[in-house]
Write a protein that holds these residues in place. Structure first.
Motif, PDB file in Angstrom:
ATOM      1  N   ILE A  19      -7.642  -2.957  -1.299  1.00  0.00           N
ATOM      2  CA  ILE A  19      -6.278  -2.689  -0.836  1.00  0.00           C
ATOM      3  C   ILE A  19      -5.452  -2.068  -1.956  1.00  0.00           C
ATOM      4  O   ILE A  19      -5.396  -2.601  -3.071  1.00  0.00           O
ATOM      5  CB  ILE A  19      -5.592  -3.981  -0.359  1.00  0.00           C
ATOM      6  N   PHE A  20      -4.795  -0.952  -1.639  1.00  0.00           N
ATOM      7  CA  PHE A  20      -3.793  -0.355  -2.517  1.00  0.00           C
ATOM      8  C   PHE A  20      -2.433  -0.750  -1.957  1.00  0.00           C
ATOM      9  O   PHE A  20      -2.170  -0.543  -0.776  1.00  0.00           O
ATOM     10  CB  PHE A  20      -3.910   1.174  -2.542  1.00  0.00           C
ATOM     11  N   VAL A  21      -1.565  -1.317  -2.794  1.00  0.00           N
ATOM     12  CA  VAL A  21      -0.232  -1.710  -2.355  1.00  0.00           C
ATOM     13  C   VAL A  21       0.779  -0.699  -2.872  1.00  0.00           C
ATOM     14  O   VAL A  21       0.953  -0.528  -4.081  1.00  0.00           O
ATOM     15  CB  VAL A  21       0.138  -3.131  -2.837  1.00  0.00           C
ATOM     16  N   HIS A  64      -6.047   8.436  -7.640  1.00  0.00           N
ATOM     17  CA  HIS A  64      -7.380   7.871  -7.850  1.00  0.00           C
ATOM     18  C   HIS A  64      -7.463   6.458  -7.259  1.00  0.00           C
ATOM     19  O   HIS A  64      -8.455   6.108  -6.619  1.00  0.00           O
ATOM     20  CB  HIS A  64      -7.714   7.859  -9.339  1.00  0.00           C
ATOM     21  N   ARG A  65      -6.420   5.660  -7.466  1.00  0.00           N
ATOM     22  CA  ARG A  65      -6.423   4.299  -6.920  1.00  0.00           C
ATOM     23  C   ARG A  65      -6.427   4.310  -5.400  1.00  0.00           C
ATOM     24  O   ARG A  65      -7.125   3.517  -4.770  1.00  0.00           O
ATOM     25  CB  ARG A  65      -5.215   3.518  -7.442  1.00  0.00           C
ATOM     26  N   ILE A  66      -5.641   5.181  -4.790  1.00  0.00           N
ATOM     27  CA  ILE A  66      -5.622   5.284  -3.325  1.00  0.00           C
ATOM     28  C   ILE A  66      -6.999   5.696  -2.817  1.00  0.00           C
ATOM     29  O   ILE A  66      -7.497   5.150  -1.833  1.00  0.00           O
ATOM     30  CB  ILE A  66      -4.533   6.271  -2.854  1.00  0.00           C
ATOM     31  N   GLU A  67      -7.632   6.643  -3.499  1.00  0.00           N
ATOM     32  CA  GLU A  67      -8.965   7.112  -3.091  1.00  0.00           C
ATOM     33  C   GLU A  67     -10.009   6.009  -3.170  1.00  0.00           C
ATOM     34  O   GLU A  67     -10.967   6.004  -2.402  1.00  0.00           O
ATOM     35  CB  GLU A  67      -9.383   8.293  -3.962  1.00  0.00           C
ATOM     36  N   VAL A  72      -4.429   0.846   2.692  1.00  0.00           N
ATOM     37  CA  VAL A  72      -3.166   1.046   1.981  1.00  0.00           C
ATOM     38  C   VAL A  72      -2.117   0.196   2.687  1.00  0.00           C
ATOM     39  O   VAL A  72      -1.835   0.385   3.864  1.00  0.00           O
ATOM     40  CB  VAL A  72      -2.746   2.531   1.958  1.00  0.00           C
ATOM     41  N   LEU A  73      -1.576  -0.764   1.952  1.00  0.00           N
ATOM     42  CA  LEU A  73      -0.508  -1.625   2.446  1.00  0.00           C
ATOM     43  C   LEU A  73       0.796  -1.112   1.856  1.00  0.00           C
ATOM     44  O   LEU A  73       0.950  -1.071   0.634  1.00  0.00           O
ATOM     45  CB  LEU A  73      -0.746  -3.077   2.036  1.00  0.00           C
TER      46      LEU A  73
END
Length: 149
Positions: A19-21, A64-67, A72-73
Motif C-alpha cells: 500500500i502506498f499512502v 517509484h514507490r507508487i509503481e 494506493v490509499l
C-alpha cells in the motif's frame, strides 16, 4: 458513500499486500497515517508513503514507490489544496493501481479524475476504526495474496 459488503467476483484482483499512502504532511495527516499504518503493518501489509509536497512534478522517488505498491490509499483531510493528491492519483491510474479514497466530510476534493460515482470511505478521527474496517472490507472483496484470497 459507504462501500458494499457483497462479494463481487468480477472485482477480484488478488493484489500483493502493498500500500502506498498519499496524504497531507500536516499534523492531521500525520495522525491519520499513524493510526492507519500500524494496524495494516500488523496484518502483513507493506505500507509506504510519499514525500512532502513540492511545487514541482511528482518526485521520481514517489513515482517509484507508487509503481512498487499495488494499492494506493488516498487520505484527504483538511480544507486546503489537494492538488498533489490528484497528481498522485493520476499517476496511480496510469500505472493501473487499485485506488481507495478516505475523505473527511468537510474536505473538498474533486475526484472527477476517477469518475463521478467513485466511492470513498468517510473518515474522521473519532471513527478511524470504522474507516479502517471499511478499507479492509474493500481489500477483502478485491482479494489480497496471502491475506484475503
Amino acid at each position: 458513500k459507504g462501500l458494499s459488503s457483497d462479494p463481487d467476483p468480477y472485482r477480484k484482483k488478488l493484489l500483493e499486500p502493498t500500500i502506498f499512502v498519499s496524504r497531507h504532511f500536516d499534523r492531521t495527516g500525520n495522525e491519520y497515517y499513524r493510526r492507519i499504518e500500524r494496524p495494516l503493518r500488523l496484518l502483513g501489509f507493506d505500507v509506504v508513503e510519499g514525500e512532502e509536497y513540492a511545487a514541482t512534478a511528482i518526485p521520481e522517488k514517489v513515482k517509484h514507490r507508487i509503481e512498487k505498491q499495488d494499492i494506493v490509499l488516498v487520505v484527504v483531510s483538511g480544507v486546503g489544496s489537494h492538488e498533489w493528491l490528484s497528481a498522485e492519483i493520476g499517476y496511480a491510474l496510469a500505472k493501473s493501481r487499485h485506488i481507495v479514497i478516505m475523505r473527511e466530510q468537510d474536505a473538498e476534493f474533486n475526484q472527477t479524475i476517477l469518475g463521478n460515482d467513485y466511492q470513498y470511505i468517510s473518515l474522521s478521527m473519532e471513527k478511524i476504526d470504522v474507516a479502517l474496517s471499511d478499507f479492509l472490507q474493500e481489500l477483502r472483496m478485491i482479494g489480497i495474496k496471502g491475506l484475503f484470497n
